[in-house]
Write a protein that holds these residues in place. Structure first.
Motif, PDB file in Angstrom:
ATOM      1  N   ILE A  38      -9.072  88.812 112.891  1.00 55.04           N
ATOM      2  CA  ILE A  38      -8.713  89.084 111.695  1.00 55.04           C
ATOM      3  C   ILE A  38      -7.228  88.696 111.451  1.00 55.04           C
ATOM      4  O   ILE A  38      -7.038  87.976 110.446  1.00 55.04           O
ATOM      5  N   ASP A  39      -6.146  89.024 112.260  1.00 53.42           N
ATOM      6  CA  ASP A  39      -4.984  88.355 112.073  1.00 53.42           C
ATOM      7  C   ASP A  39      -4.967  86.810 112.065  1.00 53.42           C
ATOM      8  O   ASP A  39      -4.281  86.395 111.317  1.00 53.42           O
ATOM      9  N   GLU A  40      -5.823  86.236 112.805  1.00 55.86           N
ATOM     10  CA  GLU A  40      -5.996  84.862 112.760  1.00 55.86           C
ATOM     11  C   GLU A  40      -6.399  84.354 111.652  1.00 55.86           C
ATOM     12  O   GLU A  40      -5.834  83.238 110.944  1.00 55.86           O
ATOM     13  N   GLY A  95      -3.730  84.846 108.726  1.00 58.52           N
ATOM     14  CA  GLY A  95      -2.582  84.090 109.185  1.00 58.52           C
ATOM     15  C   GLY A  95      -2.827  82.669 108.604  1.00 58.52           C
ATOM     16  O   GLY A  95      -2.086  81.974 108.093  1.00 58.52           O
ATOM     17  N   GLU A  96      -4.103  82.172 108.703  1.00 57.64           N
ATOM     18  CA  GLU A  96      -4.656  80.974 108.097  1.00 57.64           C
ATOM     19  C   GLU A  96      -4.700  81.076 106.659  1.00 57.64           C
ATOM     20  O   GLU A  96      -4.266  79.899 106.007  1.00 57.64           O
ATOM     21  N   GLY A 142      -0.924  80.868 105.710  1.00 58.48           N
ATOM     22  CA  GLY A 142      -0.217  79.757 105.846  1.00 58.48           C
ATOM     23  C   GLY A 142       0.053  78.814 104.887  1.00 58.48           C
ATOM     24  O   GLY A 142      -0.323  78.942 103.833  1.00 58.48           O
ATOM     25  N   PRO A 143       0.357  77.619 105.209  1.00 56.53           N
ATOM     26  CA  PRO A 143       0.714  76.717 104.050  1.00 56.53           C
ATOM     27  C   PRO A 143      -0.758  76.180 103.623  1.00 56.53           C
ATOM     28  O   PRO A 143      -1.611  76.016 104.361  1.00 56.53           O
ATOM     29  N   THR A 144      -0.652  76.113 102.347  1.00 53.65           N
ATOM     30  CA  THR A 144      -1.733  75.818 101.600  1.00 53.65           C
ATOM     31  C   THR A 144      -1.464  74.559 100.590  1.00 53.65           C
ATOM     32  O   THR A 144      -0.155  74.511  99.971  1.00 53.65           O
TER      33      THR A 144
END
Length: 85
Positions: A65-67, A70-71, A74-76
């Motif tokens: 879930i953290d991954e 994080g995605e 993250g930069p979008t």
């Protein structure tokens, strides 16, 4: 190194229970070994393994879930197509 309570908030109470069970199983298995009750040693070892697997699964679930979060955080890159009229 994973920390024992690196779990999702809603899993915390369950993790504490499994963590406590693990320590108890080790102590009880040791006492049974001293008494020569090998069947009880095996039972406590099985309980220890079950609790350890549950803790591992809860940690893995939090990691996944953290991954994902994080995605998402993250930069979008947004592409906006503006058509003139």
């Amino acid at each position: 190194m994973n920390k024992p309570f690196n779990v999702l908030p809603h899993d915390l109470e369950k993790a504490v229970t499994h963590y406590s069970c693990s320590y108890s199983c080790i102590t009880r298995a040791e006492n049974a070994l001293v008494e020569g009750d090998y069947d009880l040693v095996i039972k406590r070892a099985e309980d220890l393994i079950r609790s350890a697997k549950q803790l591992k699964n809860m940690q893995h679930k939090k990691y996944l879930i953290d991954e994902v979060i994080g995605e998402i955080k993250g930069p979008t890159l947004f592409v906006i197509n503006i058509e003139g009229r």
